[in-house]
Design an enzyme around this catalytic site. Structure first.
Site, PDB file in Angstrom:
ATOM      1  N   GLU A  66       0.823  -1.211   0.000  1.00 56.76           N
ATOM      2  CA  GLU A  66       0.000   0.000   0.000  1.00 56.76           C
ATOM      3  C   GLU A  66       0.856   1.259   0.000  1.00 56.76           C
ATOM      4  OE1 GLU A  66      -3.206   2.782   0.446  1.00 56.76           O
ATOM      5  OE2 GLU A  66      -2.954   0.803  -0.471  1.00 56.76           O
ATOM      6  N   HIS A 120       2.518   1.814  -3.337  1.00 58.29           N
ATOM      7  CA  HIS A 120       1.561   2.337  -4.326  1.00 58.29           C
ATOM      8  C   HIS A 120       1.335   3.832  -4.128  1.00 58.29           C
ATOM      9  CE1 HIS A 120      -1.734   2.630  -7.064  1.00 58.29           C
ATOM     10  NE2 HIS A 120      -2.625   2.875  -6.118  1.00 58.29           N
ATOM     11  N   HIS A 137     -12.355   3.608  -9.347  1.00 58.22           N
ATOM     12  CA  HIS A 137     -10.984   4.072  -9.100  1.00 58.22           C
ATOM     13  C   HIS A 137     -10.053   3.705 -10.255  1.00 58.22           C
ATOM     14  CE1 HIS A 137      -7.011   4.057  -6.985  1.00 58.22           C
ATOM     15  NE2 HIS A 137      -7.502   5.163  -6.481  1.00 58.22           N
ATOM     16  N   HIS A 167     -19.286  -9.875 -16.341  1.00 60.33           N
ATOM     17  CA  HIS A 167     -18.007  -9.402 -16.879  1.00 60.33           C
ATOM     18  C   HIS A 167     -17.537 -10.289 -18.032  1.00 60.33           C
ATOM     19  CE1 HIS A 167     -14.027  -7.765 -17.200  1.00 60.33           C
ATOM     20  NE2 HIS A 167     -13.470  -8.903 -16.850  1.00 60.33           N
ATOM     21  N   HIS A 207      -3.295  -9.290 -16.697  1.00 59.25           N
ATOM     22  CA  HIS A 207      -4.648  -8.985 -17.159  1.00 59.25           C
ATOM     23  C   HIS A 207      -4.909  -7.477 -17.085  1.00 59.25           C
ATOM     24  CE1 HIS A 207      -8.766 -10.014 -18.148  1.00 59.25           C
ATOM     25  NE2 HIS A 207      -9.219  -9.355 -17.090  1.00 59.25           N
TER      26      HIS A 207
END
Length: 319
Positions: free
Chosen positions: A58, A61, A123, A213, A275
């Site tokens: 975290e 990032h 986001h 999806h 991906h």
């Protein structure tokens, strides 16, 4: 100066890719609360006393996003001054920085106050818009050398429909994929392409999200395939469109393969990050095609207003 700008723009684009992949890494590893309910500090400390893998992910990032934000701001100002005469530059400069700040604020709000999965799914998409704007700014810089035929494109209505439609629909696909991650529904359907070996249809919410999806992704593969066929048949002389759709088809197929492997390998982290990487690249290429389509509209409007003869094109494009 131009060479330095090219290098910096390329580095900024790469930094934005790291932001996107880093966000996917945070979600996939469940590290969103690695720093607790504290932002921008970790547990209210400059140097956390207890180091955990989630905290490292975290915090890394956040640091990468902060550095990318500074780079995007510098690139926006630099391109505004260096190539501000190019029509798309100022708009892209504003979008790249504003959307990067917006995604940072959404991330901070999620940490401090918490957000629903449906809001958190936005986001990644907002970050994707910022990345696409930076990517397009970089391409504008490289176009200065006039090594592309992007200034004289003539697109028919069908091709414009494919470009506008696919990029709009791709954003929906991105959102559904992000929703799958945030709802932790990646393995809700343990089989692929059907939901389960014993049944085809989903029966509960997480399965519906997962299968929704997959269906959305299947439709975009078909759509991009149709557009690529048209580009191969009628746009061989316009290399940017021709290769743009071929690259898009390759990327969307790689996205499909990695999406299937995520399920079959039980959430292999590297495949999951690949991906996210492929969809980011695909959206960047589609964004460039959209910019070319808008540029073609502007060019044709100018020709019409000045009564200049249009560029000779195959008769099939005028139907």
């Amino acid at each position: 100066m131009q060479r330095s700008l090219k290098w910096f723009a390329s580095a900024t684009t790469l930094a934005m890719l790291f932001v996107l992949i880093g966000g996917a890494l945070v979600t996939k590893t469940g590290s969103g609360m690695g720093c607790g309910r504290s932002w921008p500090l970790c547990h209210g400390q400059f140097i956390p006393s207890q180091i955990t893998p989630e905290l490292v992910i975290e915090l890394s990032h956040r640091l990468v996003s902060g550095l990318a934000g500074i780079m995007v701001l510098v690139l926006s100002v630099w391109t505004w001054r260096a190539i501000g005469h190019i029509r798309e530059t100022k708009f892209l400069a504003i979008v790249s920085f504003v959307f990067l700040v917006l995604q940072g604020l959404i991330g901070a709000a999620a940490v401090v106050w918490g957000q629903s999965d449906f809001v958190l799914a936005l986001h990644f998409g907002i970050s994707l818009i910022s990345f696409a704007a930076v990517f397009l700014l970089t391409l504008l810089i490289f176009e200065i050398d006039k090594k592309f035929d992007a200034e004289s494109l003539v697109l028919d209505r069908k091709m414009k429909f494919h470009i506008y439609g696919v990029i709009t629909y791709s954003y929906i696909v991105v959102y559904t994929g992000a929703l799958v991650r945030h709802m932790q529904a990646s393995l809700a359907c343990p089989s692929w392409p059907i939901c389960a070996k014993a049944r085809i249809m989903p029966v509960q919410l997480h399965e519906w999200v997962q299968m929704g999806h997959r269906l959305a992704a299947a439709l975009i593969i078909v759509w991009i395939s149709v557009a690529t066929i048209q580009a191969v048949k009628y746009y061989k002389q316009q290399r940017v469109v021709y290769w743009g759709w071929i690259i898009s088809l390759i990327l969307v197929l790689l996205q499909m393969i990695t999406g299937a492997l995520i399920v079959l390998t039980q959430l292999n982290l590297y495949i999951a990050l690949a991906h996210a990487f492929f969809i980011s690249c695909l959206f960047g290429v589609l964004s460039y095609l959209m910019m070319l389509a808008l540029r073609s509209n502007h060019h044709q409007q100018q020709v019409k207003e000045t009564n200049e003869p249009t560029k000779s094109v195959p008769s099939i494009l005028l139907k």
